[in-house]
Design a protein around this motif. Structure first.
Motif, PDB file in Angstrom:
ATOM      1  N   HIS A 157     -80.410  76.840 -24.630  1.00  0.00           N
ATOM      2  CA  HIS A 157     -79.338  76.983 -23.644  1.00  0.00           C
ATOM      3  C   HIS A 157     -79.060  78.466 -23.493  1.00  0.00           C
ATOM      4  N   GLN A 158     -79.365  79.027 -22.322  1.00  0.00           N
ATOM      5  CA  GLN A 158     -79.212  80.460 -22.101  1.00  0.00           C
ATOM      6  C   GLN A 158     -77.937  80.730 -21.318  1.00  0.00           C
ATOM      7  N   PHE A 159     -77.208  81.765 -21.761  1.00  0.00           N
ATOM      8  CA  PHE A 159     -75.966  82.146 -21.102  1.00  0.00           C
ATOM      9  C   PHE A 159     -76.171  83.430 -20.306  1.00  0.00           C
ATOM     10  N   THR A 160     -75.393  83.558 -19.244  1.00  0.00           N
ATOM     11  CA  THR A 160     -75.345  84.828 -18.531  1.00  0.00           C
ATOM     12  C   THR A 160     -74.414  85.738 -19.311  1.00  0.00           C
ATOM     13  N   ARG A 161     -74.952  86.824 -19.828  1.00  0.00           N
ATOM     14  CA  ARG A 161     -74.156  87.673 -20.698  1.00  0.00           C
ATOM     15  C   ARG A 161     -74.045  89.073 -20.132  1.00  0.00           C
ATOM     16  N   GLU A 162     -73.050  89.810 -20.577  1.00  0.00           N
ATOM     17  CA  GLU A 162     -72.891  91.194 -20.192  1.00  0.00           C
ATOM     18  C   GLU A 162     -73.995  92.023 -20.834  1.00  0.00           C
ATOM     19  N   GLU A 163     -74.566  92.927 -20.058  1.00  0.00           N
ATOM     20  CA  GLU A 163     -75.556  93.838 -20.616  1.00  0.00           C
ATOM     21  C   GLU A 163     -74.822  94.929 -21.381  1.00  0.00           C
ATOM     22  N   GLU A 164     -74.802  94.808 -22.689  1.00  0.00           N
ATOM     23  CA  GLU A 164     -74.055  95.735 -23.535  1.00  0.00           C
ATOM     24  C   GLU A 164     -75.012  96.500 -24.427  1.00  0.00           C
ATOM     25  N   ALA A 165     -74.825  97.807 -24.489  1.00  0.00           N
ATOM     26  CA  ALA A 165     -75.717  98.642 -25.296  1.00  0.00           C
ATOM     27  C   ALA A 165     -75.722  98.169 -26.743  1.00  0.00           C
ATOM     28  N   GLY A 166     -76.918  98.009 -27.300  1.00  0.00           N
ATOM     29  CA  GLY A 166     -77.027  97.624 -28.699  1.00  0.00           C
ATOM     30  C   GLY A 166     -76.766  96.155 -28.954  1.00  0.00           C
ATOM     31  N   ASN A 167     -76.766  95.317 -27.900  1.00  0.00           N
ATOM     32  CA  ASN A 167     -76.497  93.894 -28.109  1.00  0.00           C
ATOM     33  C   ASN A 167     -77.533  93.283 -29.046  1.00  0.00           C
ATOM     34  N   GLY A 168     -78.809  93.520 -28.748  1.00  0.00           N
ATOM     35  CA  GLY A 168     -79.852  93.082 -29.674  1.00  0.00           C
ATOM     36  C   GLY A 168     -80.126  91.601 -29.692  1.00  0.00           C
ATOM     37  N   ALA A 169     -79.865  90.899 -28.604  1.00  0.00           N
ATOM     38  CA  ALA A 169     -80.211  89.474 -28.511  1.00  0.00           C
ATOM     39  C   ALA A 169     -79.447  88.631 -29.519  1.00  0.00           C
ATOM     40  N   MET A 226     -61.636  98.919 -28.422  1.00  0.00           N
ATOM     41  CA  MET A 226     -61.073  99.723 -29.505  1.00  0.00           C
ATOM     42  C   MET A 226     -61.973 100.912 -29.862  1.00  0.00           C
ATOM     43  N   GLY A 227     -63.042 101.121 -29.086  1.00  0.00           N
ATOM     44  CA  GLY A 227     -63.977 102.185 -29.404  1.00  0.00           C
ATOM     45  C   GLY A 227     -65.294 101.617 -29.913  1.00  0.00           C
ATOM     46  N   ARG A 228     -65.998 102.391 -30.698  1.00  0.00           N
ATOM     47  CA  ARG A 228     -67.285 101.944 -31.235  1.00  0.00           C
ATOM     48  C   ARG A 228     -67.082 101.014 -32.424  1.00  0.00           C
ATOM     49  N   VAL A 229     -67.897  99.948 -32.459  1.00  0.00           N
ATOM     50  CA  VAL A 229     -67.836  98.967 -33.542  1.00  0.00           C
ATOM     51  C   VAL A 229     -69.247  98.789 -34.091  1.00  0.00           C
ATOM     52  N   LEU A 230     -69.375  98.724 -35.409  1.00  0.00           N
ATOM     53  CA  LEU A 230     -70.681  98.465 -35.995  1.00  0.00           C
ATOM     54  C   LEU A 230     -71.214  97.113 -35.538  1.00  0.00           C
ATOM     55  N   GLN A 231     -72.470  97.094 -35.143  1.00  0.00           N
ATOM     56  CA  GLN A 231     -73.103  95.862 -34.689  1.00  0.00           C
ATOM     57  C   GLN A 231     -73.016  94.765 -35.750  1.00  0.00           C
ATOM     58  N   SER A 232     -73.209  95.133 -37.013  1.00  0.00           N
ATOM     59  CA  SER A 232     -73.169  94.142 -38.093  1.00  0.00           C
ATOM     60  C   SER A 232     -71.764  93.568 -38.262  1.00  0.00           C
ATOM     61  N   ASP A 233     -70.728  94.412 -38.122  1.00  0.00           N
ATOM     62  CA  ASP A 233     -69.358  93.911 -38.220  1.00  0.00           C
ATOM     63  C   ASP A 233     -69.053  92.931 -37.099  1.00  0.00           C
ATOM     64  N   ARG A 234     -69.506  93.280 -35.903  1.00  0.00           N
ATOM     65  CA  ARG A 234     -69.262  92.388 -34.768  1.00  0.00           C
ATOM     66  C   ARG A 234     -69.984  91.064 -34.958  1.00  0.00           C
ATOM     67  N   LEU A 235     -71.207  91.101 -35.469  1.00  0.00           N
ATOM     68  CA  LEU A 235     -71.950  89.870 -35.729  1.00  0.00           C
ATOM     69  C   LEU A 235     -71.184  88.976 -36.692  1.00  0.00           C
ATOM     70  N   VAL A 236     -70.689  89.550 -37.789  1.00  0.00           N
ATOM     71  CA  VAL A 236     -69.959  88.781 -38.791  1.00  0.00           C
ATOM     72  C   VAL A 236     -68.684  88.194 -38.194  1.00  0.00           C
ATOM     73  N   ARG A 254     -76.115 100.421 -36.260  1.00  0.00           N
ATOM     74  CA  ARG A 254     -76.027 100.480 -34.803  1.00  0.00           C
ATOM     75  C   ARG A 254     -74.598 100.170 -34.381  1.00  0.00           C
ATOM     76  N   TYR A 255     -74.197 100.744 -33.281  1.00  0.00           N
ATOM     77  CA  TYR A 255     -72.835 100.559 -32.783  1.00  0.00           C
ATOM     78  C   TYR A 255     -72.862  99.905 -31.404  1.00  0.00           C
ATOM     79  N   THR A 256     -71.806  99.138 -31.117  1.00  0.00           N
ATOM     80  CA  THR A 256     -71.609  98.586 -29.781  1.00  0.00           C
ATOM     81  C   THR A 256     -70.252  99.065 -29.268  1.00  0.00           C
ATOM     82  N   ARG A 257     -70.083  98.987 -27.971  1.00  0.00           N
ATOM     83  CA  ARG A 257     -68.823  99.405 -27.365  1.00  0.00           C
ATOM     84  C   ARG A 257     -67.795  98.282 -27.441  1.00  0.00           C
ATOM     85  N   SER A 258     -66.533  98.653 -27.521  1.00  0.00           N
ATOM     86  CA  SER A 258     -65.438  97.691 -27.470  1.00  0.00           C
ATOM     87  C   SER A 258     -64.215  98.392 -26.917  1.00  0.00           C
TER      88      SER A 258
END
Length: 286
Positions: free
Chosen positions: A29-41, A79-89, A73-77
């Motif tokens: 099931h594929q979603f239409t998602r925002e193209e966000e830098a560092g998303n990483g699938a 609140m500023g930059r957020v670590l990709q791993s923190d966002r995943l968790v 790696r960081y992603t945008r939010s």
């Protein structure tokens, strides 16, 4: 050919092959998602049978030519930059999943021991190509990031297994059942919990200064390293990690309503804008 493929492309290729081989048991099931830098699938796996199952929130990460992964790696939010791993968790906890990384590797990668190596199963003989896609708890990645660990790629590799071992581990009784798969996945998660508990947060202890006179780099200490004789704080006692205890303990649970909707083919919105898609694997005994 001048441009390296990204994680999204490798994920699409894998899903295409999985659908071709196991279309009777697998729905994507594929979603239409925002193209966000560092998303990483970012995607979810749901393994289910008879209305029960468990989910894994997954971040894809490809190896560089030298076999290293860029883990910090960081992603945008807002609140500023957020670590990709923190966002995943955080996203995993919010969506009722356990957090994992899948690594896309070069063929020269070898396992650290027999437990993590390719293995024979009912579908195929052990093959080095099984190391092309490996799986590890996101908490192992977080330890490497928290400690600014030298050799972080080697560390996460030592905790990784070929992803087919989740479904094809010949050392697990009743290997294809939902409970056996869940036991294997939560063993990986608990390994991540134990690893993160050993993490020692440390500040930057060096900065890089350039000597104008000599034209070379010089390391200059800025702070006193922490006392490594003291026991580390238990980072997993934070609320976001405690949420995973309820997901990894006890038997598999009833599927959330949104997952049941996807299985039945009904339209459903993703729990957040970073989720690219869901892979639903039916492990019922047909």
């Amino acid at each position: 050919m001048g441009r390296a493929l990204g994680e999204e492309s490798f994920t699409d290729f894998n899903l295409q092959d999985l659908r071709r081989a196991h279309g009777d048991r697998l729905v994507t099931h594929q979603f239409t998602r925002e193209e966000e830098a560092g998303n990483g699938a970012d995607w979810e796996w749901w393994f289910h049978a008879d209305g029960h199952g468990f989910g894994m929130r997954v971040q894809a990460k490809k190896a560089h030519k030298d076999g290293r992964y860029v883990l910090r790696r960081y992603t945008r939010s807002s609140m500023g930059r957020v670590l990709q791993s923190d966002r995943l968790v955080e996203d995993a906890a919010a969506s009722g999943c356990l957090p994992f990384y899948v690594f896309y590797n070069h063929r020269n990668w070898t396992a650290a021991g027999d437990e993590l190596a390719p293995a024979d199963c009912d579908h195929t003989l052990a093959d080095q190509r099984q190391m092309g896609c490996t799986l590890v708890s996101a908490l192992v990645v977080q330890r490497a990031i928290v400690e600014r660990m030298y050799g972080s790629s080697d560390h996460v590799k030592r905790h990784s297994i070929p992803w087919n071992r989740v479904l094809c581990d010949s050392t697990v009784p009743d290997v294809g059942s939902l409970n056996a798969v869940f036991d294997r996945v939560r063993a990986l998660h608990r390994d991540g919990v134990l690893d993160l508990r050993q993490a020692r947060e440390r500040p930057e202890v060096y900065s890089y200064a350039v000597s104008r006179a000599e034209g070379v780099g010089r390391r200059e200490p800025l702070a006193v390293p922490p006392d490594y004789g003291a026991p580390p704080p238990d980072l997993t006692d934070r609320p976001v990690y405690r949420a995973f205890g309820g997901l990894s303990d006890g038997p598999v649970r009833a599927l959330p309503a949104r997952v049941r909707q996807m299985i039945s083919g009904d339209p459903v919105d993703p729990p957040d804008s970073r989720l690219a898609g869901a892979v639903l694997v039916d492990l019922a005994d047909h």
